[in-house]
Motif scaffolding. Structure first.
Motif, PDB file in Angstrom:
ATOM      1  N   ALA A  16       3.993  24.723  14.509  1.00 15.33           N
ATOM      2  CA  ALA A  16       3.204  23.786  13.696  1.00 15.33           C
ATOM      3  C   ALA A  16       3.104  24.304  12.258  1.00 15.33           C
ATOM      4  N   GLY A  17       2.956  25.623  12.104  1.00 19.86           N
ATOM      5  CA  GLY A  17       2.891  26.220  10.767  1.00 19.86           C
ATOM      6  C   GLY A  17       4.153  25.930   9.962  1.00 19.86           C
ATOM      7  N   GLU A  18       5.304  26.032  10.633  1.00 18.54           N
ATOM      8  CA  GLU A  18       6.590  25.740   9.962  1.00 18.54           C
ATOM      9  C   GLU A  18       6.608  24.300   9.463  1.00 18.54           C
ATOM     10  N   ILE A  19       6.165  23.377  10.312  1.00 14.22           N
ATOM     11  CA  ILE A  19       6.187  21.952   9.933  1.00 14.22           C
ATOM     12  C   ILE A  19       5.310  21.744   8.696  1.00 14.22           C
ATOM     13  N   LYS A  25       6.053  22.495   0.847  1.00 13.42           N
ATOM     14  CA  LYS A  25       7.092  22.934  -0.100  1.00 13.42           C
ATOM     15  C   LYS A  25       7.821  21.720  -0.679  1.00 13.42           C
ATOM     16  N   ALA A  26       8.034  20.711   0.157  1.00 15.92           N
ATOM     17  CA  ALA A  26       8.754  19.512  -0.300  1.00 15.92           C
ATOM     18  C   ALA A  26       7.898  18.673  -1.246  1.00 15.92           C
ATOM     19  N   GLY A  42      -4.784  29.338  15.101  1.00 19.84           N
ATOM     20  CA  GLY A  42      -3.531  30.095  14.983  1.00 19.84           C
ATOM     21  C   GLY A  42      -2.622  29.512  13.908  1.00 19.84           C
ATOM     22  N   LEU A  43      -2.609  28.188  13.814  1.00 13.83           N
ATOM     23  CA  LEU A  43      -1.823  27.519  12.772  1.00 13.83           C
ATOM     24  C   LEU A  43      -2.377  27.899  11.396  1.00 13.83           C
ATOM     25  N   TYR A  44      -3.710  27.895  11.245  1.00 16.04           N
ATOM     26  CA  TYR A  44      -4.294  28.263   9.953  1.00 16.04           C
ATOM     27  C   TYR A  44      -3.972  29.723   9.621  1.00 16.04           C
ATOM     28  N   ALA A  45      -3.983  30.583  10.620  1.00 10.37           N
ATOM     29  CA  ALA A  45      -3.629  31.990  10.377  1.00 10.37           C
ATOM     30  C   ALA A  45      -2.181  32.090   9.885  1.00 10.37           C
ATOM     31  N   GLN A 224       0.985   6.662  20.277  1.00 10.94           N
ATOM     32  CA  GLN A 224       2.302   6.144  20.702  1.00 10.94           C
ATOM     33  C   GLN A 224       2.779   5.048  19.751  1.00 10.94           C
ATOM     34  N   GLY A 225       1.842   4.385  19.075  1.00  3.81           N
ATOM     35  CA  GLY A 225       2.205   3.319  18.143  1.00  3.81           C
ATOM     36  C   GLY A 225       2.438   3.823  16.726  1.00  3.81           C
ATOM     37  N   HIS A 226       2.360   5.152  16.505  1.00  4.61           N
ATOM     38  CA  HIS A 226       2.571   5.695  15.151  1.00  4.61           C
ATOM     39  C   HIS A 226       4.059   5.998  14.957  1.00  4.61           C
ATOM     40  N   PRO A 227       4.608   5.652  13.776  1.00  2.92           N
ATOM     41  CA  PRO A 227       6.049   5.853  13.582  1.00  2.92           C
ATOM     42  C   PRO A 227       6.480   7.316  13.455  1.00  2.92           C
ATOM     43  N   ASP A 228       5.577   8.230  13.154  1.00  7.52           N
ATOM     44  CA  ASP A 228       5.985   9.631  12.953  1.00  7.52           C
ATOM     45  C   ASP A 228       4.916  10.582  13.496  1.00  7.52           C
ATOM     46  N   ALA A 229       4.770  10.587  14.806  1.00  4.00           N
ATOM     47  CA  ALA A 229       3.774  11.466  15.448  1.00  4.00           C
ATOM     48  C   ALA A 229       4.493  12.494  16.314  1.00  4.00           C
ATOM     49  N   THR A 230       4.093  13.752  16.168  1.00  4.45           N
ATOM     50  CA  THR A 230       4.694  14.841  16.952  1.00  4.45           C
ATOM     51  C   THR A 230       3.601  15.617  17.675  1.00  4.45           C
TER      52      THR A 230
END
Ligand code: F6R
Length: 248
Positions: A16-19, A25-26, A42-45, A224-230
């Motif tokens: 998740a941190g990478e994402i 950055k973009a 953990g993601l915040y760390a 489920q109805g969102h176009p970009d959910a991971t």
């Protein structure tokens, strides 16, 4: 909906941190929607580590948190403002003026909710929304029964959420009964959503959200109805899924 199953909590947090880092950055002025709770710690760390290493900067990032308890001072150690400062904002190069958490002590809570929605709109909308999931399928504090088009509002917490969150308070009686929370409609408007979940206690909610019929009984199922959910989840949280999913 995309699902990434990671070996364990640390791998989930790194993925998740990478994402998040890639997206910042973009677009350095990214508008983030943020969550509190044990899961994103953990993601915040990871984000703090990357910021200190000079890999990612929060200088231009703006943030909106999902929710805040009604009645807690921002300085209360269980308030979500306190959590965000302690777990992320105090440790990265973010301008705190660019961070918003709903004010659960506002005299006029309805106006606070409307102003929060307006501020998100003025910022151009949320680019990337982070979510956790409650064991009852809630996202933010949009509890079961929440409408799929709900906006930021004052909500009553369910008994199951009060029980889940009582671990952080001296007693169950100290857990606030209400919160300000973005609604499902607000959350679905963000351009991208990443939901993190770990532990077996989340496995039922995760399976209903990903493989069940979209229903207000499990608010996360509306993703489920969102176009970009991971969903970025660990093996324990994925243990009740029937389908085959990407493994990281
Ligand atoms: C908190 C929030 C909640 C939590 C959920 C899971 O801002 O939005 O929906 O994400 O209750 O909490 P944890 O991660 O503590 O299991």
């Amino acid at each position: 909906m995309k699902v990434i199953v990671c070996k364990d909590y640390d791998a989930m947090s790194r993925k998740a941190g990478e994402i998040f880092a890639e997206r910042i950055k973009a677009k350095p002025g990214l508008v983030l929607g943020l969550a509190t709770g044990s899961t994103p710690e953990g993601l915040y760390a990871e984000l703090i580590r990357m910021n200190k290493a000079g890999d990612v900067s929060f200088k231009e990032v703006r943030t909106f948190n999902l929710d805040e308890y009604v009645g807690l001072e921002p300085g209360h150690d269980q308030s979500y403002r306190y959590f965000m400062n302690a777990k992320l904002f105090d440790h990265v190069d973010i301008d705190k003026a660019n961070t918003r958490v709903p004010n659960g002590k506002a005299d006029d809570l309805a106006s606070e909710c409307a102003a929060y929605e307006e501020a998100m709109k003025a910022a151009g909308g949320v680019d990337l929304q982070l979510l956790g999931i409650g064991s009852n399928g809630h996202v933010g504090f949009a509890e079961p029964g929440s409408p799929s088009d709900g906006r930021t509002s004052v909500v009553d917490l369910t008994e199951s959420t009060i029980k889940d969150n009582s671990r952080l308070f001296a007693s169950t009686g100290d857990v606030p009964r209400q919160a300000i929370s973005m609604g499902i409609g607000t959350i679905l408007e963000s351009r991208q959503v990443v939901l993190v979940a770990n532990k077996e206690s989340k496995a039922d909610a995760v399976a209903r959200a990903i493989e069940g019929e979209p229903t207000t009984d499990c608010p996360a199922s509306f993703l489920q109805g969102h176009p970009d959910a991971t969903f970025v989840i660990d093996e324990a949280a994925a243990s009740k899924l029937k389908g085959e999913y990407e493994r990281a």
